[in-house]
Design an enzyme around this catalytic site. Structure first.
Site, PDB file in Angstrom:
ATOM      1  CG  ASP A 149      -2.243   0.808   1.120  1.00 46.64           C
ATOM      2  OD1 ASP A 149      -2.992   0.466   1.028  1.00 46.64           O
ATOM      3  OD2 ASP A 149      -1.779   2.165   0.954  1.00 46.64           O
TER       4      ASP A 149
ATOM      5  CG  ASN B 243     -12.515  -0.758   3.699  1.00 43.86           C
ATOM      6  OD1 ASN B 243     -12.680  -1.184   4.890  1.00 43.86           O
ATOM      7  ND2 ASN B 243     -11.013  -0.357   3.617  1.00 43.86           N
TER       8      ASN B 243
ATOM      9  CB  SER C 171     -10.559   5.290  -1.297  1.00 39.60           C
ATOM     10  OG  SER C 171      -9.359   4.600  -1.072  1.00 39.60           O
ATOM     11  CB  VAL C 172      -9.021   1.660  -4.906  1.00 38.52           C
ATOM     12  CG1 VAL C 172      -8.702   1.297  -6.258  1.00 38.52           C
ATOM     13  CG2 VAL C 172      -8.055   2.713  -4.599  1.00 38.52           C
TER      14      VAL C 172
ATOM     15  CG  HIS D 240      -8.582  -3.068  -2.506  1.00 37.82           C
ATOM     16  ND1 HIS D 240      -9.506  -2.535  -3.364  1.00 37.82           N
ATOM     17  CD2 HIS D 240      -8.317  -2.207  -1.262  1.00 37.82           C
ATOM     18  CE1 HIS D 240      -9.914  -1.378  -2.554  1.00 37.82           C
ATOM     19  NE2 HIS D 240      -9.200  -1.345  -1.237  1.00 37.82           N
TER      20      HIS D 240
ATOM     21  CG  HIS E 122      -6.867  -3.032   3.022  1.00 38.18           C
ATOM     22  ND1 HIS E 122      -6.039  -1.733   3.080  1.00 38.18           N
ATOM     23  CD2 HIS E 122      -7.972  -2.635   2.588  1.00 38.18           C
ATOM     24  CE1 HIS E 122      -6.868  -0.835   2.381  1.00 38.18           C
ATOM     25  NE2 HIS E 122      -7.824  -1.555   2.080  1.00 38.18           N
TER      26      HIS E 122
HETATM   27  P1  AMP Z   1      -9.819   1.303   0.302  1.00 35.40           P
HETATM   28  O1  AMP Z   1      -9.725   2.625   1.106  1.00 35.40           O
HETATM   29  O2  AMP Z   1     -10.019   0.065   0.983  1.00 35.40           O
HETATM   30  O3  AMP Z   1     -10.616   1.282  -1.123  1.00 35.40           O
HETATM   31  O4  AMP Z   1      -7.955   1.312   0.052  1.00 35.40           O
HETATM   32  C1  AMP Z   1      -7.425   1.616  -1.027  1.00 35.40           C
HETATM   33  C2  AMP Z   1      -5.932   1.522  -0.749  1.00 35.40           C
HETATM   34  O5  AMP Z   1      -5.335   1.811  -1.789  1.00 35.40           O
HETATM   35  C3  AMP Z   1      -5.462   2.641   0.217  1.00 35.40           C
HETATM   36  O6  AMP Z   1      -5.001   1.879   1.318  1.00 35.40           O
HETATM   37  C4  AMP Z   1      -4.590   3.446  -0.401  1.00 35.40           C
HETATM   38  O7  AMP Z   1      -3.611   3.924   0.450  1.00 35.40           O
HETATM   39  C5  AMP Z   1      -4.185   2.573  -1.492  1.00 35.40           C
HETATM   40  N1  AMP Z   1      -3.660   3.038  -2.930  1.00 35.40           N
HETATM   41  C6  AMP Z   1      -4.132   3.916  -3.460  1.00 35.40           C
HETATM   42  N2  AMP Z   1      -3.257   4.431  -4.743  1.00 35.40           N
HETATM   43  C7  AMP Z   1      -2.203   3.407  -4.531  1.00 35.40           C
HETATM   44  C8  AMP Z   1      -1.064   3.105  -5.270  1.00 35.40           C
HETATM   45  N3  AMP Z   1      -0.881   3.614  -6.291  1.00 35.40           N
HETATM   46  N4  AMP Z   1      -0.371   2.194  -4.929  1.00 35.40           N
HETATM   47  C9  AMP Z   1      -0.358   1.429  -3.886  1.00 35.40           C
HETATM   48  N5  AMP Z   1      -1.593   1.737  -2.996  1.00 35.40           N
HETATM   49  C10 AMP Z   1      -2.478   2.664  -3.412  1.00 35.40           C
END
Ligand code: AMP
Length: 117
Positions: A31, A90, A98-99, A103, A105
């Site tokens: 991450d 999440n 947020s993505v 995924h 974690h």
């Molecule tokens: P979530 O909030 O569960 O959607 O997790 C998304 C995660 O992606 C967050 O912990 C971010 O820090 C991580 N993230 C976003 N962009 C990148 C990236 N380019 N490389 C690695 N992790 C990322």
């Protein structure tokens, strides 16, 4: 064709990020904003936006995510109950997603609190 997610670009090697694990169905990388000494993201190569939108045909990919977590934990030396790790998924706003690319974690390297924040 919808724009690729940031994770899809990492999987497709369009954005450089060292992979800590890869197989036919999933890839894993660190991450970018780690919340623990170990913070790995495990991502299906197929775009599944979030866990609640997975279909029956995604069963193998969903299983591969958890199997990969165990393998990565083994590789990192945290696959025992003395150390241990936490897996988090999440889904949606209240959970902090947020993505929009499913995924898992994998967090480790410090004691975790319960309930989570
Ligand atoms: P979530 O909030 O569960 O959607 O997790 C998304 C995660 O992606 C967050 O912990 C971010 O820090 C991580 N993230 C976003 N962009 C990148 C990236 N380019 N490389 C690695 N992790 C990322």
């Amino acid at each position: 064709m919808p724009e690729k997610t940031i994770f899809q670009k990492i999987i497709d090697r369009e954005i450089p990020a060292p992979l800590v694990y890869e197989d036919d169905l999933v890839a894993a990388f660190n991450d970018i904003a780690p919340q623990a000494p170990v913070h790995v993201l495990i991502v299906p190569k197929k775009l599944i936006p979030r866990v609640g939108e997975a279909a029956a045909e995604d069963q193998a990919a969903l299983g591969a995510l958890l199997l990969a977590a165990g393998r990565i934990a083994e590789k990192l030396g945290i696959n025992d109950t003395g150390k241990g790790f936490r897996l988090v998924i999440n889904h949606g706003r209240d959970a902090g997603e947020s993505v929009p690319h499913l995924h898992v974690h994998l967090l480790a390297g410090r004691p975790m609190e319960w309930p989570p924040g």
